[in-house]
Design a protein around this motif. Structure first.
Motif, mmCIF file in Angstrom:
data_model
loop_
_atom_site.group_PDB
_atom_site.id
_atom_site.type_symbol
_atom_site.label_atom_id
_atom_site.label_comp_id
_atom_site.label_asym_id
_atom_site.label_seq_id
_atom_site.Cartn_x
_atom_site.Cartn_y
_atom_site.Cartn_z
ATOM 1 N N LYS A 37 19.223 -21.323 -33.972
ATOM 2 C CA LYS A 37 18.795 -20.473 -33.477
ATOM 3 C C LYS A 37 18.764 -19.221 -34.355
ATOM 4 C CE LYS A 37 20.513 -18.678 -29.860
ATOM 5 N NZ LYS A 37 21.377 -17.735 -30.931
ATOM 6 N N SER A 38 20.150 -18.980 -34.684
ATOM 7 C CA SER A 38 20.356 -18.043 -35.829
ATOM 8 C C SER A 38 19.793 -18.276 -37.168
ATOM 9 C CB SER A 38 21.877 -17.866 -35.610
ATOM 10 O OG SER A 38 22.249 -17.516 -34.627
ATOM 11 N N SER A 39 19.946 -19.630 -37.318
ATOM 12 C CA SER A 39 19.395 -19.892 -38.757
ATOM 13 C C SER A 39 17.794 -19.518 -38.649
ATOM 14 C CB SER A 39 19.442 -21.326 -39.199
ATOM 15 O OG SER A 39 20.791 -21.615 -39.003
ATOM 16 N N VAL A 40 17.058 -20.031 -37.731
ATOM 17 C CA VAL A 40 15.831 -19.705 -37.753
ATOM 18 C C VAL A 40 15.148 -18.334 -37.467
ATOM 19 C CG1 VAL A 40 13.539 -20.029 -36.019
ATOM 20 C CG2 VAL A 40 15.127 -22.229 -36.607
ATOM 21 N N THR A 41 16.002 -17.670 -36.635
ATOM 22 C CA THR A 41 15.977 -16.016 -36.913
ATOM 23 C C THR A 41 15.954 -15.592 -38.167
ATOM 24 O OG1 THR A 41 16.868 -16.039 -34.524
ATOM 25 C CG2 THR A 41 16.441 -14.049 -35.652
ATOM 26 N N SER A 42 17.084 -15.834 -39.026
ATOM 27 C CA SER A 42 17.228 -15.528 -40.066
ATOM 28 C C SER A 42 16.186 -15.851 -41.406
ATOM 29 C CB SER A 42 18.432 -15.851 -40.680
ATOM 30 O OG SER A 42 19.483 -15.784 -39.784
ATOM 31 N N LEU A 43 15.682 -17.114 -41.091
ATOM 32 C CA LEU A 43 14.643 -17.594 -41.785
ATOM 33 C C LEU A 43 13.340 -16.737 -41.783
ATOM 34 C CD1 LEU A 43 15.469 -21.432 -42.162
ATOM 35 C CD2 LEU A 43 15.685 -19.722 -43.855
ATOM 36 N N MET A 44 13.205 -16.642 -40.447
ATOM 37 C CA MET A 44 11.807 -15.981 -40.202
ATOM 38 C C MET A 44 11.888 -14.354 -40.639
ATOM 39 S SD MET A 44 11.266 -16.763 -35.920
ATOM 40 C CE MET A 44 10.980 -14.880 -35.773
ATOM 41 N N GLY A 45 12.982 -13.829 -40.447
ATOM 42 C CA GLY A 45 13.220 -12.628 -40.941
ATOM 43 C C GLY A 45 13.023 -12.410 -42.828
ATOM 44 N N VAL A 46 13.443 -13.619 -43.511
ATOM 45 C CA VAL A 46 13.261 -13.562 -44.723
ATOM 46 C C VAL A 46 11.855 -13.892 -45.049
ATOM 47 C CG1 VAL A 46 13.903 -14.830 -46.907
ATOM 48 C CG2 VAL A 46 15.701 -14.519 -45.016
ATOM 49 N N ALA A 47 11.224 -14.696 -44.493
ATOM 50 C CA ALA A 47 9.862 -15.078 -44.531
ATOM 51 C C ALA A 47 8.897 -13.790 -44.463
ATOM 52 C CB ALA A 47 9.216 -16.348 -43.660
ATOM 53 N N LEU A 48 9.087 -13.163 -43.315
ATOM 54 C CA LEU A 48 8.201 -11.902 -43.099
ATOM 55 C C LEU A 48 8.848 -10.807 -44.233
ATOM 56 C CD1 LEU A 48 8.748 -11.791 -39.262
ATOM 57 C CD2 LEU A 48 6.635 -12.080 -40.236
ATOM 58 N N ASN A 49 9.820 -10.570 -44.501
ATOM 59 C CA ASN A 49 10.446 -9.647 -45.503
ATOM 60 C C ASN A 49 9.686 -10.113 -46.971
ATOM 61 O OD1 ASN A 49 11.954 -7.286 -46.186
ATOM 62 N ND2 ASN A 49 13.099 -8.911 -47.559
ATOM 63 N N ASN A 50 9.821 -11.357 -47.204
ATOM 64 C CA ASN A 50 9.137 -11.593 -48.541
ATOM 65 C C ASN A 50 7.540 -11.587 -48.393
ATOM 66 O OD1 ASN A 50 11.358 -12.897 -49.364
ATOM 67 N ND2 ASN A 50 10.792 -15.000 -49.147
ATOM 68 N N LYS A 51 6.980 -11.380 -47.331
ATOM 69 C CA LYS A 51 5.480 -10.956 -47.174
ATOM 70 C C LYS A 51 5.107 -9.581 -47.283
ATOM 71 C CE LYS A 51 2.945 -14.477 -44.780
ATOM 72 N NZ LYS A 51 1.863 -14.684 -43.653
ATOM 73 N N GLY A 52 6.260 -8.972 -47.318
ATOM 74 C CA GLY A 52 5.975 -7.334 -47.417
ATOM 75 C C GLY A 52 6.163 -6.704 -46.009
ATOM 76 N N TYR A 53 6.556 -7.562 -45.180
ATOM 77 C CA TYR A 53 7.058 -6.565 -43.781
ATOM 78 C C TYR A 53 7.935 -5.951 -43.732
ATOM 79 C CZ TYR A 53 2.811 -8.991 -41.991
ATOM 80 O OH TYR A 53 1.436 -9.383 -41.930
ATOM 81 N N LYS A 54 8.347 -4.770 -43.078
ATOM 82 C CA LYS A 54 9.711 -4.295 -42.992
ATOM 83 C C LYS A 54 10.474 -4.859 -41.658
ATOM 84 C CE LYS A 54 8.365 0.115 -44.629
ATOM 85 N NZ LYS A 54 7.004 0.409 -44.240
#
Ligand code: ADP
Length: 258
Positions: A29-46
């Protein structure tokens, strides 16, 4: 009974809140949350990540910021920023000793998590991701009731998918009237680095049938990948590059406020 939703401080403006839940611990769960954060951040979202898994907080560690401390102002707290600029708040950024157990009861923990929402200076965020504690206890319940959550993502492994714990999590979100954005099957298979063949280490879960029956989307399947384990252990999850195939599509979806 209508429960009053919590408000943030005047310096915070959060567009979407997404909570990540699982039936039990250790499913990623934490890994997925973190990866989601990274993916969104890479897309330019804050992006911000609120670590609500108070008794087993792991978000600061996978981002390598566990030695940093969140700075307290008069009434508010500054989140810690990761190398790529994701803002993080976690109990581990407040206590002196990272390995000290948090021996608090549910209501106290739930209150602390609410404060992570109301009193942290998140600033402008497009996405606040909440890493919920596993299961359907006090804390997930309080968060679902008291924060304006746009959607929930459920993480499961093939073994526990067919079991009641996952259904319970899904039903809890449904009871709270929070949309389920979808389910992610983690540790879904192992791809042989030599022959490329995919092996269902934990058996075939039949997730396609299950999501159809439950009428929820399947966001994606994440393979068992030793590189993800080692980058997480080293605090370098932001360097994991094989994420966009999983989350790129899912977050092309515009998540509307309910
Ligand atoms: P949870 O938050 O559900 O307790 P974690 O995200 O902390 O689970 O993951 C538990 C362990 O499994 C961690 O060591 C993590 O690095 C590892 N892990 C999670 N997902 C994968 C994966 N797809 N491949 C390899 N290791 C993984």
């Amino acid at each position: 009974m209508e429960i009053q939703k919590e408000k943030t401080n005047p310096f915070t403006n959060i567009k979407h809140i997404i909570a990540v839940m699982s039936g039990k611990g250790g499913v990623g769960k934490s890994s997925v949350t973190s990866l989601m954060g990274v993916a969104l951040n890479n897309k330019g979202y804050k992006v911000g990540i609120l670590d609500a898994d108070i008794t087993g907080p792991s978000i600061p560690k996978v981002f390598g910021v566990n030695q940093k401390r969140a700075v307290g102002m008069e009434n508010e707290i500054m989140p810690v920023k990761t190398a790529s600029g994701i803002k993080i708040m976690s109990i581990n950024l407040l206590i002196d000793q990272e390995d000290a157990p948090v021996v608090w009861r549910g209501p106290l923990i739930a209150n602390m998590v609410k404060q992570f929402y109301t009193d942290v200076l998140w600033g402008d965020l497009e996405y606040l991701l909440i890493d919920l504690p596993p299961g359907t206890g006090d804390v997930p319940l309080t968060i679902m009731q008291s924060l304006e959550i746009d959607g929930i993502i459920v993480v499961s492994t093939p073994q526990d998918l067919a079991k009641l714990i996952v259904t319970k999590s899904i039903n809890m979100a449904k009871m709270m009237g929070i949309p389920i954005l979808g389910i992610i099957e983690n540790m879904s298979y192992f791809q042989c680095p030599d022959c490329g063949k995919q092996h269902s280490v934990f058996g075939n879960s039949g997730i396609e049938t299950i999501v159809k029956e439950m009428d929820i989307p399947l966001i994606g399947k994440i393979p068992i990948d030793p590189e993800l384990t080692s980058l997480s252990d080293e605090g370098k999850i932001e360097l994991y590059e094989k994420i966009n195939y999983t989350f790129g599509e899912a977050f092309g979806i515009q998540i509307e406020k309910v």
